[in-house]
Design an enzyme around this catalytic site. Sequence first.
Site, mmCIF file in Angstrom:
data_model
loop_
_atom_site.group_PDB
_atom_site.id
_atom_site.type_symbol
_atom_site.label_atom_id
_atom_site.label_comp_id
_atom_site.label_asym_id
_atom_site.label_seq_id
_atom_site.Cartn_x
_atom_site.Cartn_y
_atom_site.Cartn_z
ATOM 1 N N CYS A 1 -3.226 5.954 0.930
ATOM 2 C CA CYS A 1 -3.126 4.603 0.387
ATOM 3 C C CYS A 1 -1.890 4.217 1.861
ATOM 4 O O CYS A 1 -1.063 4.802 2.540
ATOM 5 C CB CYS A 1 -1.693 3.976 -0.398
ATOM 6 S SG CYS A 1 -1.364 2.539 -0.814
ATOM 7 N N CYS B 1 -3.000 -4.288 2.855
ATOM 8 C CA CYS B 1 -3.515 -3.397 2.261
ATOM 9 C C CYS B 1 -4.227 -1.933 3.418
ATOM 10 O O CYS B 1 -5.001 -2.703 4.311
ATOM 11 C CB CYS B 1 -5.419 -3.246 1.322
ATOM 12 S SG CYS B 1 -5.781 -2.540 0.569
HETATM 13 O O1 PYC Z 1 -2.437 -0.476 1.387
HETATM 14 O O2 PYC Z 1 -4.008 1.034 1.153
HETATM 15 C C1 PYC Z 1 -3.109 0.808 0.688
HETATM 16 C C2 PYC Z 1 -3.110 -0.045 -0.433
HETATM 17 C C3 PYC Z 1 -3.982 0.856 -1.435
HETATM 18 C C4 PYC Z 1 -3.528 0.459 -2.896
HETATM 19 C C5 PYC Z 1 -1.910 -0.373 -2.189
HETATM 20 N N1 PYC Z 1 -2.149 -0.109 -0.608
#
Ligand code: PYC
Length: 310
Positions: free
Chosen positions: A85, A235
């Site tokens: 993550c 993300c």
């Molecule tokens: O930042 O990789 C990320 C992530 C995955 C799920 C929520 N954030």
Amino acid sequence: MHVIDSHTGGEPTRVLLDHGPELGDGPLAERARRLAEDHQGFCDAVLREPRGQPAMVAALLVPPTRDDCVTGVIYFDAGAVLGMCGHATIGLAVTLAHLGRIPLGRHRIETPVGVVEVTLSDANTVTVTNVESRRVLDAVNVEVPGHGPVTGDLAYGGNWFFIVDPSPLPVTAANIPALTQLSITLRDTANAKGISGEEGQPIDHVMLNEPHPDHPGQSRNFTLCPDDDYDRSPCGTGSSARLACLAAESLLAPGEETVQHSVIGSRYQLSYQPGKGGGVIASITGQAFVHAESRLLFSPQDPFRGGILL
Ligand code: PYC
């Protein structure tokens, strides 16, 4: 249970400092599997309301198997145990610094999918160098019930992403309910069709991208996570997977910088270097802020000590 909460571009991370379940001392992938299979109640109790909040990701600290890592960590949201993550790694580095456990500079962290590196530049700014990311399938067509055909790439960035670019719906805050519904249906339809990683890994995230209307050459995304909520940050693992797609199309050169915005307007600076396996090693720079340090209490008399499960 002693926890520290932070957010990275609005996306919450809860670092669990003690009272985790007994997962043994084997490889982290094995311990992550044990967490997913045997301890769903623990995951629900710390992340679901009333103690947790929608979209929150937990970072369970575990002893690393390697001497060169400052810690091992297993990430999970309310829907799944994650391979890696990105936003939570930024939150974890800032939290470890807040606790005085790491100084500014470079550190290694062991995750179930491999070792990642963090560079802490100041109390809040972190660059994550991720595990190798790769595009696995390109231009896959999915007939989404109630919507129509959607074309996207399957890519890995520590988690498994179906990436659509450009998004079939504008990536705006007003569209979050519609983007969520479309992404859930798209993920479920693609998984039912058997679109998967090389070893049958299902799609666990969906990323819908569009060119940023106010920042030429930059991109804005909506990302659906396994808990069926959206990532408030751009993300990290999804941005890594997208870099692999951009590299595969020669749309971004090694070392060239780009900026990825989230649907709520937070941003990451991104770049990559070629990986040894033909993919890319993504660098993701973002900021996290610690905002709470607390102890979770689980009274046996509390009917919702295990979280609200609807
Ligand atoms: O930042 O990789 C990320 C992530 C995955 C799920 C929520 N954030």
